[in-house]
Motif scaffolding. Structure first.
Motif, PDB file in Angstrom:
ATOM      1  N   TRP A 241       0.803  -1.223   0.000  1.00  0.00           N
ATOM      2  CA  TRP A 241       0.000   0.000   0.000  1.00  0.00           C
ATOM      3  C   TRP A 241       0.837   1.274   0.000  1.00  0.00           C
ATOM      4  O   TRP A 241       0.314   2.365  -0.108  1.00  0.00           O
ATOM      5  N   VAL A 242       2.145   1.144   0.200  1.00  0.00           N
ATOM      6  CA  VAL A 242       2.997   2.340   0.179  1.00  0.00           C
ATOM      7  C   VAL A 242       3.945   2.276  -1.024  1.00  0.00           C
ATOM      8  O   VAL A 242       3.901   3.137  -1.917  1.00  0.00           O
ATOM      9  N   LEU A 243       4.803   1.237  -1.053  1.00  0.00           N
ATOM     10  CA  LEU A 243       5.803   1.175  -2.122  1.00  0.00           C
ATOM     11  C   LEU A 243       5.180   1.004  -3.504  1.00  0.00           C
ATOM     12  O   LEU A 243       5.552   1.715  -4.451  1.00  0.00           O
ATOM     13  N   ALA A 244       4.220   0.075  -3.613  1.00  0.00           N
ATOM     14  CA  ALA A 244       3.662  -0.223  -4.942  1.00  0.00           C
ATOM     15  C   ALA A 244       3.045   1.017  -5.602  1.00  0.00           C
ATOM     16  O   ALA A 244       3.419   1.359  -6.741  1.00  0.00           O
ATOM     17  N   PRO A 245       2.128   1.738  -4.934  1.00  0.00           N
ATOM     18  CA  PRO A 245       1.576   2.927  -5.610  1.00  0.00           C
ATOM     19  C   PRO A 245       2.618   4.022  -5.841  1.00  0.00           C
ATOM     20  O   PRO A 245       2.566   4.737  -6.842  1.00  0.00           O
ATOM     21  N   LEU A 246       3.616   4.112  -4.912  1.00  0.00           N
ATOM     22  CA  LEU A 246       4.640   5.151  -5.091  1.00  0.00           C
ATOM     23  C   LEU A 246       5.485   4.896  -6.342  1.00  0.00           C
ATOM     24  O   LEU A 246       5.731   5.821  -7.131  1.00  0.00           O
ATOM     25  N   VAL A 247       5.936   3.643  -6.526  1.00  0.00           N
ATOM     26  CA  VAL A 247       6.794   3.369  -7.688  1.00  0.00           C
ATOM     27  C   VAL A 247       6.025   3.551  -8.997  1.00  0.00           C
ATOM     28  O   VAL A 247       6.584   3.999 -10.005  1.00  0.00           O
ATOM     29  N   VAL A 248       4.723   3.240  -8.958  1.00  0.00           N
ATOM     30  CA  VAL A 248       3.919   3.426 -10.177  1.00  0.00           C
ATOM     31  C   VAL A 248       3.746   4.919 -10.454  1.00  0.00           C
ATOM     32  O   VAL A 248       3.943   5.395 -11.574  1.00  0.00           O
ATOM     33  N   SER A 249       3.416   5.692  -9.403  1.00  0.00           N
ATOM     34  CA  SER A 249       3.181   7.116  -9.629  1.00  0.00           C
ATOM     35  C   SER A 249       4.466   7.849 -10.015  1.00  0.00           C
ATOM     36  O   SER A 249       4.436   8.855 -10.713  1.00  0.00           O
ATOM     37  N   LEU A 250       5.621   7.334  -9.544  1.00  0.00           N
ATOM     38  CA  LEU A 250       6.897   7.963  -9.912  1.00  0.00           C
ATOM     39  C   LEU A 250       7.378   7.504 -11.290  1.00  0.00           C
ATOM     40  O   LEU A 250       8.399   7.999 -11.789  1.00  0.00           O
TER      41      LEU A 250
END
Lengths: 581, 180
Positions: A241-250
């Motif tokens: 819920w933190v790393l996965a959406p962050l890497v996609v949005s970046l």
């Protein structure tokens, strides 16, 4: 029957007519034979089931229940510690199936790979011995001092203690087992879904999963782990819920190929395989190394106490000389298996492989025992995958040798974790550790042989792998990984970052934190969420007045029942698939 | 201080793993920042732990002192049970042992791992290694009583009492003058 009557009966049917003249039954022929038979049947069944459905279930709970039926019910003389020996033996034989099905069948699926099946059998058997011996000095540290929970160990102890426990506790255990069995059977058979997806209705993409497995086993394990297990929930949340959406949005993850049906699901697969899994494995390794360094004074003390130990002297453990002998034996056996099984690698690489294999068996055994102790989950496949990767590199690409060492490591760490779980059970019922260690050593070699033969039999008669009725998903995954490594695709940098974070977390906050966070990143969130719910439930209960007594008398029997019932459902379902198709 | 340490440890983990997750190459600058934050969090965590230990050593009402008392209570109860056991029925003996396991030994067992940092690993292992062996023998006494085997129940209980006594003696020899 009232408790008074139960005790009167227990006194009446004590081992012989005059109990004071007979030794207290612990290691007996009956307990050994029953344990071996149950272990062999379950090993063959679980090997087949593992190739068919991709997972295996442990034998301890089943053996303990059968033990009561046969040792106590039929023979009318079984004791609690005797039944503990029976379940120790059965699980020692059975637990090697997981190690074999993950590694060995991959060789059948890869054309043109040369390997020596006898060398693999020798390596797996030596793994079974070494996994047990390497873990001996850690019993005091993990079970008696750090007090790791080993939820399955607690659950089996609850079963073993049932005849002497209060009738209410037994009823809670039985009731919870029945409920979990029904739920487990319904999910296994597809009558109800295996999981509930709460993410899709909320509009969450597939790479931010909010899926809850219908798993009473996970809730029970979480309850038995209590507050300590909350880190697992935190790690799962961090990864999903933190790393996965962050890497996609970046934009740090390559977009899914155009035209695929569900691009978010493709992204989810890439994130797990190429980011989360290597980082998680790195965290496990770094956290474990740091944990061993921090625990060095306690391990030193354990070694010191072991130096004077020995069977027959009233001591707690097998003597330390056995472990030194095991280390030497491991080096010799692995060298022989490497050099004779894959002579093309040469003397130097075979020696290097033997040294690495021995060191890795010990370290991975520590990691898996810690994980099992804290959460009941063990990252066996991840650590074996790492072993295969490293051996592929140091052996100059010998697949046969890599899988052989992978099988030995897989079996060894499974044996180590099983031994530790059984010793936890033994602690709770008062068994002598030295006897449990001795019987585990005496029978550990049986499982790999039964499992390897079963794989051969299935391959010769039915075949397995893609295009057959037995998909062998674990073996196919290993085959694909080996092919990726051969193509130069090893995420060394990610392992390194993970190891750094794991070590810093453990050095900073202690308590095996790095190992726990790594494990939870690596686990499917479907099971982490109900596990976390179990932890929160335990914390909420303990905060109430009389919460600790309620936990001991009601909560633990129910949680243990969840573990037992769900495991039993898995076994019965596997047997139905095995015989009923 | 503890909250700040936890926040820093969490933040450092997120930053470092985020940097490590980047494809195709790791974002090393972010990993370095995350590692630095992790180190800061770890230092704060350790300082906090030391502060708590010092506070514990200077106050007689601390948890450490309470645990010493718990160990004394366990030892006293086991000794008492040893004396009374030969005259008890097996049912009563099993009941008394079960009560000892859950009410008296349970809370002490829960608190044991928290004493590692306070005592130092080797000393801790010496004291609580003996205690844990005694605890296992009490469990064995319960099992034997539940199985109807009185001689083993009494033997295990006495052996357990000896190990717990040894743990208490080792703890008494530990330099915690304020707690005695």
């Amino acid at each position: 029957m009232s408790r008074h009557e139960a005790h009167a009966r227990a006194e009446a049917r004590a081992p012989v007519s005059d109990p004071s003249l007979a030794p207290y039954r612990e290691v007996t022929v009956a307990s050994l034979v029953l344990g071996i038979l149950v272990g062999i049947v379950l090993t063959a069944s679980m090997t087949y089931a593992g190739l068919l459905i991709g997972f295996v279930v442990p034998a301890s709970a089943i053996a303990a229940i059968l033990g009561w039926g046969l040792l106590r019910g039929v023979m009318r003389r079984g004791t609690i510690v005797e039944n503990n020996v029976n379940q120790t033996v059965a699980s020692a034989v059975n637990n090697t199936a997981a190690g074999v099905i993950f590694t060995f069948p991959a060789l059948f699926l890869m054309e043109g790979v040369s390997y020596n099946p006898w060398a693999i059998a020798v390596a797996a058997v030596s793994g079974a011995f070494l996994g047990t011996l390497f873990i001996i000095p850690l019993r005091k540290q993990m079970i008696e001092l750090e007090r790791l929970r080993f939820p399955s160990g607690i659950a089996v102890a609850e079963i073993l203690r049932t005849p002497g426990a209060s009738s209410k506790k037994s009823l809670y255990l039985l009731g919870a087992s029945v409920v979990a069995f029904v739920v487990g059977f319904l999910t296994n058979s597809g009558a109800i879904p295996e999981a509930v997806d709460l993410g899709t209705p909320l509009g969450l993409p597939a790479y931010v999963p909010n899926v809850w497995a219908i798993s009473l086993l996970s809730i029970g394990a979480g309850f038995l782990s209590g507050r300590a297990g909350l880190v697992v929930l935190a790690g799962g949340v961090l990864a999903n819920w933190v790393l996965a959406p962050l890497v996609v949005s970046l934009g740090w993850v390559p977009p899914a190929p155009e035209g695929v049906e569900n691009p978010d699901a493709v992204l989810a697969g890439t994130i797990f395989k190429e980011m989360i899994r290597p980082l998680g494995i790195g965290l496990l390794v770094g956290g474990a190394v740091a944990g061993v360094a921090l625990a060095a004074p306690m391990i030193r003390a354990a070694f010191a106490s072991l130096k004077s130990a020995g069977p027959g002297k009233g001591n707690d453990e097998l003597p330390i000389g056995w472990m030194y002998g095991a280390t030497l034996g491991s080096l010799v056996l692995l060298f022989a298996a490497a050099y004779l099984g894959a002579p093309e690698v040469g003397l130097f690489r075979a020696t290097l492989t033997a040294v690495f294999g021995t060191l890795w068996m010990w370290l991975a055994g520590v990691i898996v025992s810690q994980c099992t102790g804290m959460t009941d989950w063990s990252p066996v496949s991840g650590l074996s995958l790492l072993a295969v990767t490293v051996v592929l590199v140091i052996s100059g690409g010998s697949v046969g040798l890599a899988v052989m060492i992978g099988a030995a490591v897989c079996v060894a760490i499974g044996q180590g974790a099983d031994m530790m779980t059984d010793l936890k059970t033994g602690h709770l019922v008062g068994s002598r550790p030295v006897l449990q260690q001795a019987v585990q050593l005496a029978v550990g070699w049986i499982g790999p042989i039964v499992s390897v033969l079963t794989v051969y039999l299935i391959w010769e008669t039915m075949g397995f792998g893609p295009g057959t009725s037995i998909p062998a998903t674990q073996a196919v995954a290993l085959q694909q990984t080996i092919q990726a490594i051969q193509g130069g695709d090893v995420p060394v940098d990610k392992y390194a970052v993970g190891a750094l974070v794991g070590a810093l977390l453990t050095f900073g906050a202690g308590g095996g934190l790095g190992v726990l966070v790594g494990l939870s990143m690596y686990l499917p969130i479907d099971y982490v969420l109900p596990y976390g719910l179990g932890c929160l439930l335990a914390m909420a209960v303990q905060r109430r007045p009389e919460g600790k007594a309620f936990t001991a008398n009601v909560g633990i029997p129910i949680a243990a029942g969840f573990l037992v019932g769900d495991s039993l459902a898995g076994v019965i379902f596997s047997l139905i698939r095995l015989f009923g198709g | 201080m503890r909250l700040r340490a936890h926040v820093l440890l969490s933040l450092g983990t997120i930053l470092a793993t985020l940097g490590g997750a980047r494809l195709p190459v790791v974002e090393w600058s972010l990993v370095a920042v995350g590692a630095a934050v992790l180190v800061a969090g770890g230092v704060l965590h350790r300082l906090d732990a030391r502060k708590q230990r010092e506070a514990g050593a200077s106050s007689s009402g601390t948890s450490a002192a309470a645990e010493v008392e718990m160990l004394r209570a366990v030892s006293a109860e086991v000794e008492r049970l040893c004396e009374e056991a030969p005259a008890l029925s097996l049912e009563d003996l099993a009941d008394r042992l079960a009560a000892l396991e859950t009410r008296t030994m349970g809370p002490l067992g829960e608190s044991i791992p928290h004493r590692i940092a306070a005592m130092g690993g080797e000393r801790f292992a010496e004291v609580f290694g003996d205690y844990a062996a005694g605890e296992r023998l009490v469990h064995r006494a319960w099992s034997a009583a539940a199985d109807g085997h009185r001689p083993e129940a009494l033997r295990a209980l006495e052996a357990g009492a000896r190990r717990i006594r040894a743990a208490l003696a080792a703890l008494d020899a530990t330099a915690w003058p304020q707690q005695r």
